[in-house]
Write an enzyme that holds these catalytic residues in place. Structure first.
Site, mmCIF file in Angstrom:
data_model
loop_
_atom_site.group_PDB
_atom_site.id
_atom_site.type_symbol
_atom_site.label_atom_id
_atom_site.label_comp_id
_atom_site.label_asym_id
_atom_site.label_seq_id
_atom_site.Cartn_x
_atom_site.Cartn_y
_atom_site.Cartn_z
ATOM 1 N N HIS A 1 18.962 21.803 -15.797
ATOM 2 C CA HIS A 1 19.507 21.997 -17.140
ATOM 3 C C HIS A 1 20.297 20.761 -17.594
ATOM 4 C CE1 HIS A 1 21.212 24.528 -20.435
ATOM 5 N NE2 HIS A 1 22.219 23.691 -20.312
ATOM 6 N N GLU A 2 21.228 20.350 -16.775
ATOM 7 C CA GLU A 2 22.086 19.222 -17.165
ATOM 8 C C GLU A 2 21.286 17.915 -17.210
ATOM 9 O OE1 GLU A 2 24.780 20.092 -18.439
ATOM 10 O OE2 GLU A 2 24.962 22.104 -17.580
ATOM 11 N N GLU B 1 20.858 21.565 -26.737
ATOM 12 C CA GLU B 1 20.549 22.670 -25.840
ATOM 13 C C GLU B 1 19.036 22.870 -25.724
ATOM 14 O OE1 GLU B 1 22.976 23.704 -24.148
ATOM 15 O OE2 GLU B 1 22.108 25.433 -23.127
HETATM 16 ZN ZN ZN Z 1 23.549 23.201 -21.917
#
Ligand code: ZN
Length: 500
Positions: free
Chosen positions: A255-256, A294
């Site tokens: 994710h990061e 995101e």
């Molecule tokens: Zn995030």
């Protein structure tokens, strides 16, 4: 010459915001706990100086004198003008009280959370909401005060513009989730051990393979994972690990890494310019908005990192890295366990099908708190009722319910919906990338460069150049649309749970 004066003014501001981010990174990774107070003072000072520089006579003179030639120069000036007008609208007393309250509210929230007692936090939350309403009035809105707060994170979005997306998700993912939960639950991933050093090394290898450049970035352990960028040449990502649970650290890392790839891919020409800064939040983070950011973390975490093609190739390496736990693990049980649907109380641990219900719940409650139709006293009951209704989950203490997220204690209202918009946009962008270059084949063969190429061309390189309403059609061929996301979830989970 006059353009240079304006650019130099903005470059100083960019440096200040980068320093502030570096202090924040240090605070959340390596700083000794005793330094909390002095670090808070340092960050408040830098932030105040940055705000003063933005609103200074020097900046205004430079703006008036600058003669833009290119489209980017026009856009950079418009961004600075918009930021000045935004910050001017906020009364100094309100800014000061919000900052002071933020520090004390976070400490009280942490205490309430550890004692599992919402009533400790309620009076400060009450005051925080009063100030959030004042902020909304100062910013201005057409329909609903919550729209003013939401617009800080998602320029142009409102409750009404997002309602059709949220309705469509409720109507399609709700029944799908119910059907999935009627099926036998898959066996969990084998219990550890998953030695921390091996988890970190494996995560680093995956990040590198995705294209994260370690000569311009770091990966460090932390408690609550995050990504911070000083500039495209200094990006910091973090992950947290559990020695008995494999997927926590791996999913956080993927994710990061997605956030980090976005920042590292921004056009170098935008470094230290207004097209690579969040001048409303006064932050060095680039990217068009919170949800566009995101969308990139979700794309790498979900569409790549939780996908069948990725694990077809990667599972043998994972077995080698954790022979004690995984040597006998077959592909299908592993893939089903990695994607298991298990609705729970905690948003950050949610699976793909229940995640958006956590967000919609928070967004609905926020709007009611801001317009006063819900009182702070009634908030825990409203929370617990919604969890029961949407996910069938019983909340037995506030720490695992209404107190689980830090956002409201920081005075941050309006940012939760960015997570769901990010999910929706990730599916649109992935579908576009697949149509352009057949990126799935690359994922299967371990070559992520076609996917990175599309993302860099369509999204990364632009930094904050475009408003999301301009960028999304450029990146995905049309405005925000929930259909590809719904099709992705339906296809994937029907197959995984063998629904007919
Ligand atoms: Zn995030």
């Amino acid at each position: 010459m006059t353009w240079q004066v304006f650019e130099d003014e903005v470059a100083v501001l960019a440096d200040l915001l980068s320093v502030s981010s570096l202090l924040a990174w240090d605070m959340r990774t390596t700083m000794p706990s005793g330094a909390v107070e002095s670090r808070g003072q340092q960050m408040a000072t830098i932030s105040q100086i940055a705000r003063e520089r933005l609103l200074s006579t020097g900046m205004r003179r430079a703006l008036d004198a600058a003669q833009p030639v290119s489209e980017d120069q026009h856009r950079a000036m418009a961004a600075v003008r918009e930021a000045i007008s935004y910050h001017e609208r906020l009364p100094a007393g309100l800014v000061r009280e919000r900052n002071l309250l933020k520090a004390s509210a976070q400490a009280v929230w942490a205490e309430a959370r550890s004692k599992r007692d919402f009533s400790i936090f309620a009076p400060l939350l009450d005051r925080t909401i009063v100030l959030a309403r004042e902020l909304a009035e100062a910013i201005g809105y057409a329909e609903h005060p919550h729209d003013a707060l939401l617009g800080q994170f998602e320029p142009g979005a409102t409750g009404s513009s997002l309602a059709p997306i949220f309705d469509a998700l409720r109507q399609s993912i709700g029944p799908l989730l119910q059907r999935v939960l009627e099926q036998p639950a898959p066996a969990p991933l084998p219990a550890g051990p998953y030695p921390l050093a091996a988890q970190q090394a494996f995560g680093r290898m995956v990040a590198e393979r995705f294209g994260y450049d370690f000569s311009r970035g770091r990966l460090d352990p932390t408690v609550h994972p995050f990504e911070l960028a000083m500039t495209r040449n200094d990006v910091r990502i973090t992950a947290r690990y559990n020695p008995n649970v494999l997927d926590v650290g791996l999913k956080a890392t993927m994710h990061e890494t997605g956030h980090g790839l976005y920042e590292q891919g921004i056009d170098p020409a935008l470094t230290r310019t207004a097209l690579n800064l969040d001048l409303l939040a006064l932050s060095s983070m680039g990217g068009a908005s919170l949800s566009v950011h995101e969308s990139q973390s979700r794309l790498w975490e979900n569409h790549v990192g939780r996908s069948r093609p990725f694990w077809m190739r990667t599972l043998p390496q994972l077995r080698e890295a954790f022979p004690e736990a995984l040597s006998g693990t077959e592909f299908d049980p592993f893939y089903r366990a990695f994607n298991a649907v298990r609705p729970g109380k905690i948003r950050t641990e949610a699976d793909e099908l229940s995640y958006d219900f956590h967000i919609m719940l928070r967004t609905d409650l926020e709007r009611s708190l801001i317009d006063g139709t819900l009182t702070v006293r009634d908030l825990p009951a409203a929370w617990n009722e919604a969890m029961q209704r949407d996910l069938g989950i019983e909340i037995d203490n506030d720490a695992e319910g209404v107190l689980q997220d830090i956002h409201w204690s920081m005075g941050q209202f309006g940012s939760f919906c960015s997570y769901t918009i990010g999910n929706v946009l990730a599916a649109q962008v992935f579908e576009t990338a697949e149509a352009m270059l057949g990126v799935r084949n690359g994922i299967e063969s371990g070559d992520f460069s076609p996917l990175r190429l599309v993302l860099t061309e369509k999204i990364y390189r632009h930094g904050r150049r475009y408003h999301p309403s301009e960028l999304i059609p450029l990146a995905a061929g049309r405005p925000l649309d929930s259909a590809p996301y719904i099709a992705y979830l339906t296809g994937k989970y029907r197959q995984l749970y063998e629904l007919v």
